[in-house]
Design a protein around this motif. Structure first.
Motif, short mmCIF file in Angstrom:
data_model
loop_
_atom_site.label_atom_id
_atom_site.label_comp_id
_atom_site.label_asym_id
_atom_site.label_seq_id
_atom_site.Cartn_x
_atom_site.Cartn_y
_atom_site.Cartn_z
N UNK A 136 8.89 14.31 3.31
CA UNK A 136 8.43 14.20 2.20
C UNK A 136 7.76 14.09 0.98
N UNK A 137 6.13 14.46 1.82
CA UNK A 137 4.99 15.28 1.23
C UNK A 137 5.54 16.63 0.96
N UNK A 170 6.35 18.71 -7.76
CA UNK A 170 5.26 19.17 -9.23
C UNK A 170 5.49 20.39 -9.31
N UNK A 186 -1.42 9.11 2.26
CA UNK A 186 -2.14 8.77 0.94
C UNK A 186 -1.76 11.13 1.47
N UNK A 187 -1.59 11.53 1.96
CA UNK A 187 -1.92 13.00 2.52
C UNK A 187 -0.98 13.36 1.12
N UNK A 188 0.31 13.40 1.04
CA UNK A 188 1.20 13.35 0.31
C UNK A 188 1.05 12.50 -1.37
N UNK A 189 0.39 12.64 -1.35
CA UNK A 189 -0.30 11.65 -2.72
C UNK A 189 -1.74 13.02 -3.34
N UNK A 206 0.69 -1.36 0.31
CA UNK A 206 0.18 0.31 -0.19
C UNK A 206 0.65 0.97 0.36
N UNK A 228 2.63 11.46 -10.23
CA UNK A 228 1.79 13.03 -10.77
C UNK A 228 3.25 13.53 -10.72
N UNK A 273 7.78 16.64 -3.04
CA UNK A 273 6.51 16.22 -3.92
C UNK A 273 6.26 16.91 -4.06
N UNK A 274 5.43 18.04 -3.33
CA UNK A 274 4.77 19.38 -3.61
C UNK A 274 5.76 19.73 -4.19
N UNK A 310 -1.74 15.65 -1.78
CA UNK A 310 -0.95 17.03 -2.10
C UNK A 310 -0.11 17.57 -3.69
N UNK A 311 0.47 16.17 -4.10
CA UNK A 311 0.91 16.07 -5.52
C UNK A 311 -0.08 15.95 -6.36
N UNK A 312 -1.46 15.79 -6.56
CA UNK A 312 -2.26 15.63 -6.97
C UNK A 312 -2.69 17.11 -8.06
N UNK A 350 1.08 3.96 -3.20
CA UNK A 350 0.53 5.62 -3.13
C UNK A 350 2.09 6.73 -3.64
N UNK A 404 2.85 6.46 -6.93
CA UNK A 404 1.62 7.33 -7.55
C UNK A 404 1.70 8.60 -7.45
N UNK A 405 1.92 9.31 -6.22
CA UNK A 405 2.39 10.59 -6.07
C UNK A 405 4.04 11.24 -7.12
#
Lengths: 153, 153
Positions: free
Chosen positions: A75-76, A83, B74-77, A4, A15, A79-80, B79-81, A8, A11-12
């Motif tokens: 990490x979040x 992107x 999931x939060x990191x995903x 999982x 994006x 990735x922002x 914010x990238x999207x 995830x 997937x980030x």
């Protein structure tokens, strides 16, 4: 949970990678003066794919560690910022703003590498090539920006 | 650590928000046919600021909870999207691809809301307006896309 997490995080990264297919380096970028050490165009998708997979594996290791919070928060943020960079540089052609974004990303990558190394040695080691690459990409952004001041927006 | 988390998550939201200042809805967007229930232009920055702050508070609560991993992944995903959508729609003017991105974001927001609610009630409640807003924004993306097929790239 390991699968999982990996899915995830990958997937980030997907994006972030999608920006590269939407905002391609076109005629504008080709026409810019670039330093002699600019990596060949073909290298970028190969390098980025490798870095994204390594980064997703590293984040997964942190997620299943005893102290996932600080590493995953950083990490979040990376990735922002990742992107954001491609649309700013290749989409809006704003090289100065791109420089700010990549400088912030480099600082965040330094923090991530330290935090990951403290939490899980392998996760930290997996982030070092990414950190190094952002350093190179940042230097490239800087040199291209300064060498093409007349082209700035 | 609470202040560190909040600052990092808010910075990630800032990266997403920056896309809105780089890719403004210009003459192209103004000229598109839009449904009668399109929110007024002024509403967007106010709504987004509120949602970003709520989302950063929620992520901070998850980060300091007993089980931060799944929620933060999931939060990191999301914010990238989120950072991807604005450049795709307003920058590249690709309404169909924007629809794919926002549909994925909506699914991820549904998962985040469920995971956050299970981990920390307040964190979950704080994500509900964001989830609802992505539903509205997705419906708007869909209607604008279908009403302006001749303008599609």
């Amino acid at each position: 949970m390991t699968a999982f997490y990996f899915f995830v995080f990958l997937a980030a990264c997907g994006a972030a990678a999608a920006t590269g297919s939407v905002f391609l380096p076109g005629a504008w970028y080709q026409s810019l003066k670039k330093p002699s050490w600019t990596p060949p165009k073909k290298a970028f998708p190969i390098v980025w794919t490798t870095l994204y997979v390594a980064s997703a594996i590293a984040a997964t290791r942190i997620a299943i560690s005893d102290n996932p919070g600080p590493g995953l928060a950083l990490w979040s943020l990376q990735i922002a910022l990742n992107t954001l960079w491609t649309p700013v540089f290749f989409g809006a052609k704003r090289m100065g703003m791109g420089m700010i974004v990549i400088a912030l990303l480099w600082l965040v990558m330094a923090a991530i590498t330290v935090v990951f190394l403290q939490t899980d040695l392998i996760a930290g080691l997996l982030m070092i090539p990414y950190f190094a690459w952002i350093g190179l990409a940042g230097a490239l952004n800087w040199r291209i920006w300064r060498a093409n001041r007349n082209r700035n927006k």
